[in-house]
Design a protein around this motif. Structure first.
Motif, PDB file in Angstrom:
ATOM      1  N   ASN A  16       0.432  -1.108  -0.188  1.00 32.45           N
ATOM      2  CA  ASN A  16       0.046  -0.533   0.230  1.00 32.45           C
ATOM      3  C   ASN A  16       1.169   1.028  -0.210  1.00 32.45           C
ATOM      4  OD1 ASN A  16       0.470  -0.338   2.375  1.00 32.45           O
ATOM      5  ND2 ASN A  16      -1.391   0.204   3.505  1.00 32.45           N
ATOM      6  N   LYS A  17       2.336   1.386  -0.437  1.00 30.25           N
ATOM      7  CA  LYS A  17       3.052   2.534  -0.857  1.00 30.25           C
ATOM      8  C   LYS A  17       2.348   3.135  -1.484  1.00 30.25           C
ATOM      9  CE  LYS A  17       7.147  -0.291   0.582  1.00 30.25           C
ATOM     10  NZ  LYS A  17       8.607  -0.829   0.144  1.00 30.25           N
ATOM     11  N   LYS A  18       2.297   4.651  -1.190  1.00 31.60           N
ATOM     12  CA  LYS A  18       2.762   5.685  -2.955  1.00 31.60           C
ATOM     13  C   LYS A  18       3.076   5.301  -3.649  1.00 31.60           C
ATOM     14  CE  LYS A  18       1.180  10.383  -2.063  1.00 31.60           C
ATOM     15  NZ  LYS A  18       1.564  11.742  -1.767  1.00 31.60           N
ATOM     16  N   TYR A  60      -9.337  13.568  -9.519  1.00 40.80           N
ATOM     17  CA  TYR A  60      -7.885  13.349  -8.764  1.00 40.80           C
ATOM     18  C   TYR A  60      -7.932  15.157  -8.454  1.00 40.80           C
ATOM     19  CZ  TYR A  60      -7.083  14.535 -13.640  1.00 40.80           C
ATOM     20  OH  TYR A  60      -7.425  15.078 -15.211  1.00 40.80           O
ATOM     21  N   GLU A  88      -2.798  14.242  -8.059  1.00 39.97           N
ATOM     22  CA  GLU A  88      -2.997  13.016  -6.681  1.00 39.97           C
ATOM     23  C   GLU A  88      -4.273  12.197  -6.719  1.00 39.97           C
ATOM     24  OE1 GLU A  88      -0.668  14.250  -2.779  1.00 39.97           O
ATOM     25  OE2 GLU A  88      -1.485  15.549  -3.801  1.00 39.97           O
ATOM     26  N   SER A 102      -6.509   8.498  -5.285  1.00 42.62           N
ATOM     27  CA  SER A 102      -6.863   7.150  -4.354  1.00 42.62           C
ATOM     28  C   SER A 102      -6.919   6.182  -5.779  1.00 42.62           C
ATOM     29  CB  SER A 102      -7.580   7.525  -3.124  1.00 42.62           C
ATOM     30  OG  SER A 102      -7.509   6.180  -2.800  1.00 42.62           O
ATOM     31  N   VAL A 123      -5.367   2.529  -2.177  1.00 43.16           N
ATOM     32  CA  VAL A 123      -3.440   3.342  -2.826  1.00 43.16           C
ATOM     33  C   VAL A 123      -3.203   4.550  -2.995  1.00 43.16           C
ATOM     34  CG1 VAL A 123      -1.340   2.539  -3.785  1.00 43.16           C
ATOM     35  CG2 VAL A 123      -2.323   0.824  -3.133  1.00 43.16           C
ATOM     36  N   ASP A 124      -2.301   5.582  -3.169  1.00 43.52           N
ATOM     37  CA  ASP A 124      -2.527   6.771  -3.058  1.00 43.52           C
ATOM     38  C   ASP A 124      -1.392   6.770  -4.406  1.00 43.52           C
ATOM     39  OD1 ASP A 124      -4.191   7.995  -1.233  1.00 43.52           O
ATOM     40  OD2 ASP A 124      -2.299   8.281   0.765  1.00 43.52           O
ATOM     41  N   LEU A 125      -1.560   6.974  -4.918  1.00 46.47           N
ATOM     42  CA  LEU A 125      -0.956   7.811  -6.507  1.00 46.47           C
ATOM     43  C   LEU A 125      -0.521   9.421  -6.367  1.00 46.47           C
ATOM     44  CD1 LEU A 125      -3.135   5.967  -9.101  1.00 46.47           C
ATOM     45  CD2 LEU A 125      -1.404   4.998  -7.648  1.00 46.47           C
ATOM     46  N   VAL A 126       0.433   9.404  -7.312  1.00 49.69           N
ATOM     47  CA  VAL A 126       0.584  10.991  -7.850  1.00 49.69           C
ATOM     48  C   VAL A 126       0.969  10.248  -8.709  1.00 49.69           C
ATOM     49  CG1 VAL A 126       2.928  10.340  -6.939  1.00 49.69           C
ATOM     50  CG2 VAL A 126       1.890  12.800  -7.172  1.00 49.69           C
ATOM     51  N   ALA A 157       6.707   9.650  -2.581  1.00 52.12           N
ATOM     52  CA  ALA A 157       6.080   8.115  -3.674  1.00 52.12           C
ATOM     53  C   ALA A 157       7.524   7.550  -2.368  1.00 52.12           C
ATOM     54  CB  ALA A 157       6.444   8.651  -5.200  1.00 52.12           C
ATOM     55  N   GLU A 158       7.194   6.338  -3.376  1.00 53.25           N
ATOM     56  CA  GLU A 158       8.422   5.023  -2.224  1.00 53.25           C
ATOM     57  C   GLU A 158       8.393   4.058  -3.401  1.00 53.25           C
ATOM     58  OE1 GLU A 158       5.031   4.559   0.767  1.00 53.25           O
ATOM     59  OE2 GLU A 158       6.366   4.401   1.826  1.00 53.25           O
TER      60      GLU A 158
END
Ligand code: SAH
Length: 233
Positions: A3-5, A26, A38, A40, A44-47, A71-72
């Motif tokens: 669930n990482k960005k 978004y 950005e 969801s 999960v968070d997206l950019v 972001a990861e």
């Protein structure tokens, strides 16, 4: 699974448009002369952003997505010129390693693509390359794995393309991948770089690019969204 960005970047508007379209809603943030979107997605968070063309802009955007937006994981979606004769317009290539073909201090005895404390090749995340094979199978697509060479020039010249191919053993070339790779490697962010072929980097490249940018960008974006599904799963 994760669930990482996740950052999804392209270089041009056409490369991220299919992704924004799929997301529908978004939040848009203006930052460092660029727009970041950005959303969801499945919890999960997206950019998402396009950087503008070339190594400098893509470096800025990749760094911003990681350092400012948190972001990861980073996925790049876009188009490229083919070097390998097995790659045709619309085909997908996943980068195993990336190199800067226009980085040249060979006058000091160093190889092309090398500066002290750097490396000629940066390796992409092996786990995501493995995942991409599962995605390819599930989509019934064949995806080539290979070396991508990056430089601040649109290559529309057989001689230059062949030189890049033989010097870096590269299968495709573009203008952002290796700089994004340097950023992600330095900041310890796993990255995945996917490109759909838009042209053959030869004398017809600009015409082919204009004709196939949109359809190839969609090919790449669809695959990258399936990668996101797989990462989240
Ligand atoms: N049509 C644009 C310019 C595109 S530059 C304009 O006029 O504004 C080419 C872009 O696609 C870059 O982002 C690069 O990463 C990728 N690309 C596709 N084919 C390429 C090629 N033959 N050489 C270099 N980059 C290529």
């Amino acid at each position: 699974m994760s669930n990482k960005k996740i950052a999804i970047m392209g270089a041009m508007p056409e490369e991220i448009a299919p992704i924004l379209e799929k997301l529908g809603t978004y939040k848009t943030t203006q930052y460092a002369n660029n727009k970041y979107y950005e959303a969801s997605y499945k919890g999960v968070d997206l950019v998402i952003a396009y950087s503008k063309i070339g190594k400098v802009f893509s470096t800025l955007t990749a760094t911003t997505m990681i350092e400012h937006f948190g972001a990861e994981i980073l996925l790049f979606s876009g188009v490229a010129g083919a070097i390998s004769s097995t790659l045709k317009v619309g085909d997908l290539i996943v980068a195993t390693q990336l190199s800067q073909h226009d980085l040249d201090i060979t006058a000091f005895g160093h190889p092309f693509g090398y500066v002290p404390e750097g490396a000629v090749f940066i390796e992409a995340d092996k786990k995501m390359i493995e995942l991409s094979k599962e995605v390819a199978t599930s989509m019934g697509k064949s995806v080539k794995e290979g070396i991508i060479a990056t430089g601040d020039q649109f290559v529309a010249n057989e001689e230059r393309k062949n030189w890049i191919g033989s010097t870096f053993d590269a299968d495709a070339l573009e203008m952002e991948g290796a700089s994004v790779a340097v950023v992600c490697d330095a900041l310890d962010v796993p990255f995945f770089i996917l490109r759909a072929i838009s042209d053959a980097a030869d004398m017809d490249a600009s015409f082919s690019f204009d004709e196939f940018l949109e359809t190839s960008a969609i090919e790449s974006a669809e695959f990258v969204m399936k990668m996101v599904d797989k990462i989240i799963e």
